[in-house]
Enzyme design. Sequence first.
Site, mmCIF file in Angstrom:
data_model
loop_
_atom_site.group_PDB
_atom_site.id
_atom_site.type_symbol
_atom_site.label_atom_id
_atom_site.label_comp_id
_atom_site.label_asym_id
_atom_site.label_seq_id
_atom_site.Cartn_x
_atom_site.Cartn_y
_atom_site.Cartn_z
ATOM 1 N N ASP A 56 44.323 48.722 33.966
ATOM 2 C CA ASP A 56 43.682 48.174 35.105
ATOM 3 C C ASP A 56 43.979 48.919 36.391
ATOM 4 O O ASP A 56 45.262 49.615 36.472
ATOM 5 C CB ASP A 56 44.544 46.765 35.482
ATOM 6 N N ILE A 57 42.914 49.012 37.521
ATOM 7 C CA ILE A 57 43.404 49.932 38.441
ATOM 8 C C ILE A 57 44.380 49.571 39.372
ATOM 9 O O ILE A 57 44.903 50.200 40.456
ATOM 10 C CB ILE A 57 41.774 50.195 39.138
ATOM 11 N N ASN A 82 41.301 34.924 33.209
ATOM 12 C CA ASN A 82 41.080 34.369 34.627
ATOM 13 C C ASN A 82 39.517 33.692 34.394
ATOM 14 O O ASN A 82 38.673 34.482 34.059
ATOM 15 C CB ASN A 82 41.171 34.956 35.766
ATOM 16 N N GLY A 108 40.718 32.954 40.535
ATOM 17 C CA GLY A 108 40.996 34.460 40.644
ATOM 18 C C GLY A 108 40.277 35.571 39.801
ATOM 19 O O GLY A 108 40.404 36.760 40.077
ATOM 20 N N GLN A 109 39.229 35.029 39.102
ATOM 21 C CA GLN A 109 38.203 36.013 38.441
ATOM 22 C C GLN A 109 37.439 36.696 39.654
ATOM 23 O O GLN A 109 36.786 36.177 40.357
ATOM 24 C CB GLN A 109 37.354 35.094 37.465
ATOM 25 N N HIS A 124 37.141 39.458 30.274
ATOM 26 C CA HIS A 124 38.153 40.716 30.135
ATOM 27 C C HIS A 124 39.321 39.626 29.743
ATOM 28 O O HIS A 124 39.769 39.100 30.461
ATOM 29 C CB HIS A 124 38.323 41.726 31.023
ATOM 30 N N LEU A 125 40.147 40.431 29.045
ATOM 31 C CA LEU A 125 41.501 40.130 28.623
ATOM 32 C C LEU A 125 42.825 40.723 29.248
ATOM 33 O O LEU A 125 42.639 41.859 28.932
ATOM 34 C CB LEU A 125 41.833 39.751 27.166
ATOM 35 N N HIS A 126 43.438 40.339 30.020
ATOM 36 C CA HIS A 126 44.608 41.041 30.665
ATOM 37 C C HIS A 126 45.743 41.121 29.725
ATOM 38 O O HIS A 126 45.998 39.947 29.078
ATOM 39 C CB HIS A 126 45.255 40.338 31.984
HETATM 40 P P1 AMP Z 1 39.957 39.336 37.082
HETATM 41 O O1 AMP Z 1 40.548 39.007 38.510
HETATM 42 O O2 AMP Z 1 40.484 38.547 36.231
HETATM 43 O O3 AMP Z 1 38.507 39.459 37.212
HETATM 44 O O4 AMP Z 1 40.425 40.845 36.852
HETATM 45 C C1 AMP Z 1 39.673 41.801 37.161
HETATM 46 C C2 AMP Z 1 40.563 42.981 37.345
HETATM 47 O O5 AMP Z 1 39.829 44.255 37.108
HETATM 48 C C3 AMP Z 1 41.549 43.174 38.473
HETATM 49 O O6 AMP Z 1 42.754 43.302 38.007
HETATM 50 C C4 AMP Z 1 40.958 44.620 39.122
HETATM 51 O O7 AMP Z 1 42.271 45.299 39.394
HETATM 52 C C5 AMP Z 1 40.624 45.289 37.575
HETATM 53 N N1 AMP Z 1 39.677 46.211 37.879
HETATM 54 C C6 AMP Z 1 38.347 46.351 38.865
HETATM 55 N N2 AMP Z 1 37.615 47.520 39.090
HETATM 56 C C7 AMP Z 1 38.412 48.226 38.088
HETATM 57 C C8 AMP Z 1 38.008 49.572 37.593
HETATM 58 N N3 AMP Z 1 36.906 50.242 37.982
HETATM 59 N N4 AMP Z 1 38.860 50.138 36.630
HETATM 60 C C9 AMP Z 1 39.917 49.358 36.072
HETATM 61 N N5 AMP Z 1 40.359 47.981 36.684
HETATM 62 C C10 AMP Z 1 39.423 47.621 37.407
#
Ligand code: AMP
Length: 104
Positions: free
Chosen positions: A30-31, A85, A91-92, A98-100
């Site tokens: 995650d960025i 999310n 918060g999505q 995607h699975l965190h």
């Molecule tokens: P969500 O809030 O569940 O939709 O999570 C999306 C996640 O994607 C967030 O934690 C962001 O920090 C992450 N994210 C967004 N863009 C990128 C990217 N280019 N590379 C890696 N992670 C990303």
Amino acid sequence: MADCIFCKIIGGKIPSKIIYEDERCVVFHDINPKSRIHLLIVPKKHIETVSKVTEEDYPLLAHLIKVANKLAKDEGTKGYQLLFNVGKEAGQIVFHVHLHMMGR
Ligand code: AMP
């Protein structure tokens, strides 16, 4: 999906450090990490959100969990959270399932 940031990462159109890949998913950091280790396990199939999965996609979701468990072990986490999310109110922000995996 042309407009989807995770589809672009999967397709190699946006650079990212993919740390795991198989025929069904990719994994990258995650960025904006919210834990010592914060990975995103992302199916190659574009599905907007977990509430829109169909019956045929449940094995794919199970596969994401299997990959998360393996990588959590490989990364030496002591414990970890697995999180989807679902919906912007929760918060999505990226509408590609995607699975965190947030490991400590
Ligand atoms: P969500 O809030 O569940 O939709 O999570 C999306 C996640 O994607 C967030 O934690 C962001 O920090 C992450 N994210 C967004 N863009 C990128 C990217 N280019 N590379 C890696 N992670 C990303």
